[in-house]
Design a protein around this motif. Structure first.
Motif, mmCIF file in Angstrom:
data_model
loop_
_atom_site.group_PDB
_atom_site.id
_atom_site.type_symbol
_atom_site.label_atom_id
_atom_site.label_comp_id
_atom_site.label_asym_id
_atom_site.label_seq_id
_atom_site.Cartn_x
_atom_site.Cartn_y
_atom_site.Cartn_z
ATOM 1 N N ARG A 1 6.322 7.425 3.191
ATOM 2 C CA ARG A 1 7.751 7.529 3.434
ATOM 3 C C ARG A 1 8.527 6.724 2.390
ATOM 4 O O ARG A 1 9.575 7.143 1.914
ATOM 5 C CB ARG A 1 8.065 7.016 4.840
ATOM 6 N N TRP A 2 7.994 5.574 2.040
ATOM 7 C CA TRP A 2 8.659 4.737 1.049
ATOM 8 C C TRP A 2 8.693 5.462 -0.302
ATOM 9 O O TRP A 2 9.732 5.533 -0.959
ATOM 10 C CB TRP A 2 7.916 3.410 0.917
ATOM 11 N N ILE A 3 7.545 6.046 -0.675
ATOM 12 C CA ILE A 3 7.490 6.790 -1.941
ATOM 13 C C ILE A 3 8.500 7.934 -1.904
ATOM 14 O O ILE A 3 9.246 8.170 -2.853
ATOM 15 C CB ILE A 3 6.069 7.343 -2.189
ATOM 16 N N GLN A 4 8.545 8.607 -0.759
ATOM 17 C CA GLN A 4 9.448 9.746 -0.640
ATOM 18 C C GLN A 4 10.906 9.315 -0.802
ATOM 19 O O GLN A 4 11.667 9.957 -1.508
ATOM 20 C CB GLN A 4 9.233 10.401 0.726
ATOM 21 N N LEU A 5 11.260 8.213 -0.164
ATOM 22 C CA LEU A 5 12.643 7.741 -0.278
ATOM 23 C C LEU A 5 12.960 7.352 -1.714
ATOM 24 O O LEU A 5 14.038 7.627 -2.212
ATOM 25 C CB LEU A 5 12.875 6.555 0.660
ATOM 26 N N ARG A 6 12.009 6.708 -2.384
ATOM 27 C CA ARG A 6 12.209 6.350 -3.783
ATOM 28 C C ARG A 6 12.444 7.602 -4.610
ATOM 29 O O ARG A 6 13.313 7.651 -5.470
ATOM 30 C CB ARG A 6 10.983 5.607 -4.329
#
Lengths: 371, 588
Positions: B574-579
């Motif tokens: 999710r963090w990668i996606q938000l980035r």
């Protein structure tokens, strides 16, 4: 109808000052236009009057009643200011019919049905949209939405009408027509109106007075003719039309009959008298504004008349514009644009003189760099 | 050439990769025979992924014996469907889905309004937190709530009884309320994600106009904002309702123990929990629910026809943000409360559960790392982990590629047959995972023995691709739709061939959408339970299946450990996606 008064009204977003200490009084029944390039603070000023934006400084009154005072943090919310507003996007509600759109302000005020019916139809007749009353709003063209928006803004007899670039989404022809129609409605109803636009011709055609804004400040307030003829500074001068702005310096200054001020100025390869707004001292830099429509082209041997200014040069190029022809003449003092008769005989490279009546030359302080 | 023989050998100048592929691309794109082959291939693939399991459902529902066993054709399955028992199941299903959709929608509207239209502090962060539950595999929260809300040993009840001295439990998740509550944790963020853009993108003039007309804020919200959003809201609500009917985890974990049956668990039970398995009944009821869902979707299309309002204008005004004054801390607290209840509580339970010797007994001397050791040395866990990762990576990539091609064909070409392709790719949209699982079960079993898909990872992979295709097509369609035709045509005019154009322009511009879709699909595969549980066999278990087996054996402690591992994966992705989204928006 009411007047509108802005006293030292400011609006800042963080460090950025969008509107800087604006003083303005719109009289009852007057049509005042806020004019300026995008980002000059004109829309913000209008939205502060509407109450959609908070002023961070100063005081706004409508009809001698304070509606917003930054010092005492007093604010009347938008819905209680009784203003009509026409939005740039028209903001016609797509889920309602034309009738319901216009009826909305009356329904909010809980007017009886019969009265609503009567007032809405009257407003729609005013903008010639009564045939479309039962249409769903999305089925309207841009010009029709515009009319509905005006009807909706007028239907509850607001104190003041605010218009935020209402014509900018229309095509050129319709814009002229709607502008004229709107002006005649406004005059008929004697509606106090505050109008925002970036289009100078719109501003001149519609307004009693024009307020020219730039970078959050008022540059000049005046009747359209006055602002066009006698701008107070370079910014205002440059904003209207495509004037020639020629650098010069003051040689002498005198007051003449009628309180007017006349200067003798000298530029690169030319000299002569012109009018100015303020008294200036010799040696000061000025910009002399000459409008293309005031200049004329004369043969190379022409001699200037007593009250004329003269530049000598050669024709760089010409552009046919229909009613006139733009002739660009390169002179020592810079390139001068002249509106010449459309079918005159001008060949590139011809040596010519540009003659301008002295009364059409207007000097403002400062050079190009300073502006 | 005689000279070349004397010179040291040099690489033969070959046509570049681009030119070679370009010729292939030209052949596919430009010649009519190539186009025909491309279309036929695509139709064959999609038919196998969607039409085939669907027709196998019909076949299986009429077939009296389990797949692969000789039998006769009859209507016994449908006769079993039209009984009082099945009617109760159906009523339960619809009732539960309605009961969760309505409060979820109201909560989602409230959250969307708070986060899109008010000056609540830290809205960006809150939005990430509030939508997080949507990305957590439901099986994790189901198990966590099973521990939290257990009427005897649940943490919430223990705390409640310790505070009040009462002996009665405060909550019991094994109930209708538990099922609805667990579903809501997903549908609120789901609905929020669907409707928040409608709140954000609206032309602020529409509301300001109402204010200028004298309407109060509340009246403006009621008569303008909400009305304009009606089409978006109804669409989202119907979708959420359909999802509620398809839901498997919530009724499985909280309904079945309490004797509450819904259609999905009924299908599961009749295949997995009964002996002999009642395939015919399961298939028949699958087919019936499919038809019902189709009717709902068709009704939605009819309802929303021409009722979508374009409220966005070109002008780049951000919508008016309402100043809430002191109340903004209240709205902030509300969002935080939602986050705490839907994420912190269950994840905290998993965290605690993974470190204590026995579930339900929380004393300091019972802290242990044994469960972590057990899990990390368990072959079953590693196999599930490997399978899930493999299926996730390969499945998401293949699905996005397929979706990209289908979307391209249906949006950017005028090929004949593109409507058919689009329709087939959409079919699995309304298929609950468990129904598709049943369809594939029949489908794989009836394949010739030369194609051994049944019981292998391939079975899961194909089911995941089928389930994910509608999403990937939607994502890529909207990406292509935003790219003007001029870009493509301009590239062609300037001398790039078809494949170069695809590569340089279309893919280069559409890759952010591809990446976003990929991550969503990866999440989808990681959380998938209902189809997996029917299609796995020994050796091809995925993590969710491993979890369920452990849970069924009463091993709540190891469940907590695996849950924590999956949680970390979710957070990282999710963090990668938000980035990714952030840099993408920054680049535009």
């Amino acid at each position: 109808m009411s007047n509108v008064t802005l006293e030292k009204v400011s609006r800042s977003f963080g460090d950025f000052v969008a509107v800087d200490s604006v003083d303005l009084r719109v009289e009852e029944g007057e049509f005042v236009t806020l004019l300026g390039p995008s980002g000059c603070g004109k829309t913000t000023t209008l939205r502060m009057v509407a109450g959609l934006e908070q002023n961070t400084g100063g005081r706004i009154s409508i009809g001698n009643e304070v509606v917003s005072d930054a010092a005492s943090k007093f604010v009347v919310p938008s819905e209680r200011r009784r203003l009509g507003m026409v939005f740039q996007s028209y903001a016609i509600w797509p889920h309602m019919t034309v009738f319901e759109n216009v009826a909305y302000p009356l329904r909010v005020r809980r007017r009886p049905n019969a009265e609503v019916q009567d007032l809405v139809m009257r407003a729609l007749r005013l903008v010639e949209m009564e045939r479309f009353a039962e249409r769903p709003a999305p089925a309207l063209s841009g010009g029709q939405q515009q009319r509905v928006a005006i009807a909706r803004a007028l239907v509850f007899e607001p104190k003041v009408l605010l218009l935020d670039e209402p014509l900018s989404n229309l095509d050129a022809k319709l814009r002229l027509q709607m502008g004229d129609e709107f002006r005649s409605i406004q005059k008929r109803l004697g509606m106090t109106s505050l109008y925002v636009t970036h289009d100078q011709s719109e501003a001149m055609a519609l307004s009693d007075r024009v307020v020219v804004m730039d970078r959050g400040r008022i540059q000049q307030i005046g009747a359209p003719e006055e602002i066009y003829r006698r701008p107070v500074n370079r910014t205002v001068a440059a904003f209207f039309g495509t004037p020639n702005l020629l650098d010069a310096s003051v040689e002498s200054c005198r007051r003449i009959a009628g309180g007017r001020i006349q200067l003798d100025v000298a530029g690169q390869g030319w000299r002569g008298p012109c009018d100015a707004a303020a008294e200036l001292t010799p040696g000061q830099s000025v910009t002399v504004m000459v409008r293309p429509e005031d200049a004329r082209i004369a043969g190379p041997d022409a001699v200037r008349g007593e009250h004329e200014l003269q530049w000598t040069g050669r024709i760089a190029h010409t552009i046919f514009r229909g009613p006139t022809r733009s002739v660009f003449v390169d002179t020592e003092g810079g390139r001068i644009n002249v509106d010449a008769p459309a079918f005159g005989n001008y060949a590139i490279g011809d040596n010519v003189n540009v003659l301008v009546p002295q009364s059409a030359a207007w000097a403002v302080i400062g050079h190009k760099e300073a502006a | 050439m005689s000279i070349s023989a004397e010179l040291p050998p040099r690489p033969v100048p070959r046509p570049s990769l681009f030119a070679g592929l370009g010729a292939f691309g030209r052949a596919l794109g430009a010649t009519s025979a190539g186009r025909f082959i491309a279309i036929a291939l695509l139709i064959a693939v999609l038919a196998f992924l969607s039409v085939y399991p669907l027709s196998m459902l019909l076949y299986g529902s009429l077939h009296s014996t389990p797949p692969g066993v000789a039998g006769e054709f009859n209507l016994d399955g449908y006769a079993d469907v039209f009984t009082w028992q099945s009617f109760v199941t159906l009523a339960n299903t619809v009732g539960i889905s309605l009961a969760k959709t309505i409060p979820s929608l109201m909560l989602a509207i409230l959250l969307a309004w708070i986060l899109a239209r008010t000056d609540t502090p830290m809205r960006g962060t809150l939005e990430v937190l509030v939508t997080l539950p949507f990305f957590i595999p439901p099986i994790l929260t189901a198990m966590a709530w099973g521990m939290l809300g257990n009427p005897q040993v649940g943490l919430i009840n223990q705390v409640y009884q310790w505070i009040t001295g009462s002996t009665a439990p405060l909550i019991n998740v094994y109930s209708y309320g538990g099922v609805v509550w667990h579903m809501m944790q997903y549908s609120v963020p789901f609905l929020f994600l669907l409707i928040v853009d409608a709140f954000r993108a609206m032309d602020p003039g529409l509301e300001e106009a109402a204010r200028m007309c004298g309407a109060s804020r509340w009246r403006t919200f009621r008569t303008v904002t909400l009305q304009l959003m009606m089409p978006a809201l109804t669409g989202a609500a119907i979708l959420s309702f359909v999802r509620g009917i398809e839901n498997f985890e919530s009724p499985l974990f909280f309904g079945s123990p309490a004797g509450i049956r819904v259609i999905t668990t009924d299908i599961y039970d009749s295949i997995n929990q009964r002996s002999p398995p009642q395939y015919q009944y399961a298939t028949a009821i699958s087919f019936v629910i499919l038809v019902l869902l189709l009717l709902v979707v068709l009704a939605q299309w009819r309802m929303l026809k021409g009722r979508s309002f374009t409220t966005v204008t070109g002008k780049g005004y951000s919508p008016a943000v309402m100043k809430l004054g002191k109340w903004r801390w209240f709205t902030f607290a509300l969002c935080m409360l939602f986050f705490v209840v839907t994420v912190v509580l269950p994840v905290g339970q998993l965290l605690i559960g993974s470190f204590f010797q026995f579930f339900g007994f929380y004393q300091w001397d019972m802290l242990t790392l044994d469960h972590y050791r057990a899990v990390f040395s368990s072959g079953e866990f590693w196999r599930g982990f490997r399978n899930t990762m493999l299926l996730g990576l390969v499945g998401a990539t293949l699905t996005m590629l397929l979706g990209g091609i289908v979307a391209y064909v249906s949006v950017r070409t005028r090929w004949r047959g593109r409507m058919l392709i689009d329709g087939m790719a959409w079919l699995p949209w309304m298929m609950p995972g468990i129904v598709l699982g049943v369809g594939f079960l029949w489908g794989f079993a009836l394949l010739p023995h030369a194609i051994p898909i049944y019981g292998t990872l391939w079975a899961l992979l194909l089911a995941y691709i089928s389930l994910g295709t509608p999403l990937s097509v939607r994502v890529m369609t909207s990406a292509y739709a935003q790219l003007s035709y001029d870009l493509e045509e301009c590239s062609r005019v300037h001398g790039a061939n078809w494949l170069q154009t695809m590569w340089r322009i279309m893919i280069a511009l559409a890759w952010p959408a591809f990446a976003v879709g990929w991550v969503l699909l990866f999440f989808g595969i990681m959380r998938e339970l209902s189809a997996s549980v029917l299609l796995y066999s020994v050796g091809s278990e995925v993590l969710s299946v491993v979890l369920m087996k452990l849970w069924a054996n009463g091993n709540a402690e190891q469940v907590s450990v695996i849950g924590m591992i999956m949680m970390v994966m979710v957070l990282v992705i999710r963090w990668i996606q938000l980035r990714l989204i952030k840099t993408r928006i920054g680049a535009l």
